[in-house]
Design a protein around this motif. Structure first.
Motif, mmCIF file in Angstrom:
data_model
loop_
_atom_site.group_PDB
_atom_site.id
_atom_site.type_symbol
_atom_site.label_atom_id
_atom_site.label_comp_id
_atom_site.label_asym_id
_atom_site.label_seq_id
_atom_site.Cartn_x
_atom_site.Cartn_y
_atom_site.Cartn_z
ATOM 1 N N TYR A 17 0.841 -1.208 0.000
ATOM 2 C CA TYR A 17 0.000 0.000 0.000
ATOM 3 C C TYR A 17 0.868 1.247 0.000
ATOM 4 O O TYR A 17 0.604 2.196 -0.757
ATOM 5 N N VAL A 18 1.892 1.280 0.816
ATOM 6 C CA VAL A 18 2.783 2.443 0.853
ATOM 7 C C VAL A 18 3.512 2.602 -0.479
ATOM 8 O O VAL A 18 3.684 3.723 -0.988
ATOM 9 N N GLY A 19 3.927 1.489 -1.089
ATOM 10 C CA GLY A 19 4.608 1.579 -2.382
ATOM 11 C C GLY A 19 3.710 2.130 -3.466
ATOM 12 O O GLY A 19 4.121 2.981 -4.266
ATOM 13 N N VAL A 20 2.444 1.657 -3.510
ATOM 14 C CA VAL A 20 1.499 2.162 -4.513
ATOM 15 C C VAL A 20 1.200 3.640 -4.275
ATOM 16 O O VAL A 20 1.130 4.439 -5.220
ATOM 17 N N THR A 21 1.027 4.027 -3.005
ATOM 18 C CA THR A 21 0.764 5.434 -2.681
ATOM 19 C C THR A 21 1.922 6.319 -3.108
ATOM 20 O O THR A 21 1.738 7.422 -3.674
ATOM 21 N N THR A 22 3.140 5.877 -2.868
ATOM 22 C CA THR A 22 4.318 6.648 -3.261
ATOM 23 C C THR A 22 4.407 6.767 -4.781
ATOM 24 O O THR A 22 4.738 7.843 -5.325
ATOM 25 N N SER A 27 3.888 10.103 -9.621
ATOM 26 C CA SER A 27 3.287 10.325 -10.940
ATOM 27 C C SER A 27 2.451 11.605 -10.966
ATOM 28 O O SER A 27 2.446 12.344 -11.960
ATOM 29 N N ALA A 28 1.754 11.868 -9.854
ATOM 30 C CA ALA A 28 0.942 13.087 -9.810
ATOM 31 C C ALA A 28 1.804 14.333 -9.847
ATOM 32 O O ALA A 28 1.482 15.332 -10.530
ATOM 33 N N ILE A 29 2.922 14.323 -9.145
ATOM 34 C CA ILE A 29 3.822 15.489 -9.165
ATOM 35 C C ILE A 29 4.455 15.657 -10.538
ATOM 36 O O ILE A 29 4.636 16.779 -11.041
ATOM 37 N N TYR A 30 4.784 14.547 -11.166
ATOM 38 C CA TYR A 30 5.450 14.631 -12.463
ATOM 39 C C TYR A 30 4.488 15.071 -13.568
ATOM 40 O O TYR A 30 4.840 15.878 -14.430
ATOM 41 N N THR A 31 3.235 14.556 -13.526
ATOM 42 C CA THR A 31 2.290 14.855 -14.616
ATOM 43 C C THR A 31 1.333 15.988 -14.286
ATOM 44 O O THR A 31 0.655 16.503 -15.179
ATOM 45 N N GLN A 32 1.237 16.355 -12.977
ATOM 46 C CA GLN A 32 0.284 17.383 -12.528
ATOM 47 C C GLN A 32 -1.147 17.050 -12.958
ATOM 48 O O GLN A 32 -1.935 17.937 -13.277
ATOM 49 N N ALA A 33 -1.483 15.752 -12.905
ATOM 50 C CA ALA A 33 -2.837 15.318 -13.267
ATOM 51 C C ALA A 33 -3.717 15.353 -12.028
ATOM 52 O O ALA A 33 -3.360 14.797 -10.975
ATOM 53 N N GLY A 39 -6.627 10.457 -6.431
ATOM 54 C CA GLY A 39 -6.312 9.091 -6.005
ATOM 55 C C GLY A 39 -5.378 9.057 -4.820
ATOM 56 O O GLY A 39 -5.560 8.245 -3.890
ATOM 57 N N PHE A 40 -4.381 9.938 -4.835
ATOM 58 C CA PHE A 40 -3.456 10.009 -3.695
ATOM 59 C C PHE A 40 -4.198 10.420 -2.425
ATOM 60 O O PHE A 40 -3.947 9.878 -1.332
#
Length: 410
Positions: A17-22, A27-33, A39-40
């Protein structure tokens, strides 16, 4: 109140769970989606909910153990747990298991040798103020005293991220009888000398079976027993006396004083054979006696009672094969012994003719298949799957359950 301990740790799916959250945060910081940020946020919220529920879970849980006083090696032993929830918060998906005093505790090592893997029980739901019972089946691998010291109840509801465990210190003991086989039909009758009705008669008055003699009349004697011919001839009242029957007697000797290796599997099978013959003889109405040559064990004179049989099984369960043994000669096979059981080979010494000096039958566990059924198959299954009991290991399940249940009530 039993002493309890509580600990909280990462559950089985916590690291994933921690790995998926990270990964989602990166990905959110990189893509700004925005969808990834949503989801985070949901994952963080689920983590907060798990931590909150873990803090509240099992707060009012009380667990007590119910265990039988006796069990049998290779047979199912049911451990019952009574779970009470005195809190306002319900408990879900509670896993209950047995634990030793410590990771390196001697008692835990002994239990693992006898019991194998620790038993587990599972409770789906315990509501506020409710009491639920759960059962954990286990199969003791060998005879001996089985001790329980600590119960662990854990839950990782709802997402298996955080696991909370409550340890309850509760000490209980149960005695595991030797493994029981089914003795081949008719083998006991081959060894014991009985009459057509399956009984022995001894030359003592007081019964109603066969003619014993004639004596003078005593006040209180039944008029039906008066010998009128003798009375008419002598002029004095005479009464016929009859013999009293008694059940057949079977005396066993367990010879463990020979050169057999201490603690070997052959000696364990000899103990199991002795216990099996004792149980089979009791079920068929025999008076059973037992003497043990070698290890320290009290002698038992032939009797027939539930308590007597239970005491013999308890004594066989408590035999310590690793204790020092006195250096004695071969066992004294007296004429009062009907069966001698030893780790060696079988010897044909049967003589079933009344009036002839009877030599004891010497049973060796090397030829165990001659006296019991399913011994070879059970041995092979024990080698392949030591933690599982065979389905057809000899004596029927109904008789085994009766033996264990009656032993617990004795």
């Amino acid at each position: 109140m039993p002493k309890t301990q509580t600990r909280i740790k990462v559950g089985s799916g916590g690291l994933i769970y921690v790995g998926v959250t990270t990964a989602i945060l990166t990905s959110a910081i990189y893509t700004q989606a925005n969808l990834l940020f949503w989801g985070f946020g949901l994952l963080v919220g689920a983590l907060v909910v798990s931590i909150g529920l873990a803090a509240l879970a099992l707060r009012g849980i009380e667990i007590s153990r119910l265990v039988a006083t006796h069990g049998a090696a290779g047979e199912t032993l049911l451990l019952s747990y009574e779970v009470r929830n005195r809190s306002w918060c319900p408990a879900f998906a509670v896993v209950i298991k047995e634990a030793g005093p410590s990771k390196r505790g001697k008692r835990k090592t002994e239990n693992k040798d006898v019991l194998g893997n620790p038993p587990h029980a599972w409770v789906l739901h315990v509501g506020p103020g409710r009491t639920v019972r759960a059962q954990a089946p286990c199969r003791p691998a060998r005879r001996g005293r089985l001790s329980f010291e600590r119960i662990e109840a854990s839950t990782s509801f709802p997402f298996s991220i955080i696991q909370k465990t409550v340890s309850v210190h509760a000490q209980d003991e149960t005695l595991i009888f030797p493994r029981l086989y089914r003795v081949r039909r008719g083998y006991l009758n081959m060894i014991s000398v009985v009459d057509g009705d399956g009984r022995f008669h001894h030359a003592q008055p007081g019964g109603i079976d066969e003619f014993f003699g004639v004596r003078e009349y005593r006040p209180g004697d039944s008029p039906r027993m008066i010998d009128w011919k003798r009375t008419a001839r002598t002029g004095e009242l005479a009464v016929r006396e009859m013999t009293q029957p008694r059940p057949p007697s079977l005396s066993l000797m367990l010879d463990l004083g020979g050169p057999s290796p201490i603690g070997s599997s052959t000696e364990e099978r000899a103990i199991s054979l002795a216990a099996s013959i004792v149980c089979e003889a009791y079920l068929h109405g025999f008076r059973v006696g037992l003497r043990v040559s070698g290890p320290d064990c009290p002698p038992f004179e032939p009797r027939h009672s539930l308590l007597h049989r239970t005491q013999i099984l308890e004594a066989l369960s408590a035999i310590d094969l690793e204790a020092p043994r006195p250096e004695t000669a071969a066992a004294d096979y007296t004429k009062k012994i009907d069966i001698v059981i030893r780790p060696g080979e079988h010897e044909d010494r049967l003589s079933g003719v009344r009036g002839i000096t009877r030599k004891p039958a010497v049973l060796g566990v090397t030829d165990l298949d001659r006296y019991v059924t399913g011994a070879t198959m059970l041995s092979e299954l024990d080698k392949q799957k030591p933690n599982r009991a065979a389905a057809s290991e000899g004596i029927s399940q109904t008789q085994k359950n009766e033996i264990v249940a009656q032993g617990a009530n004795a």
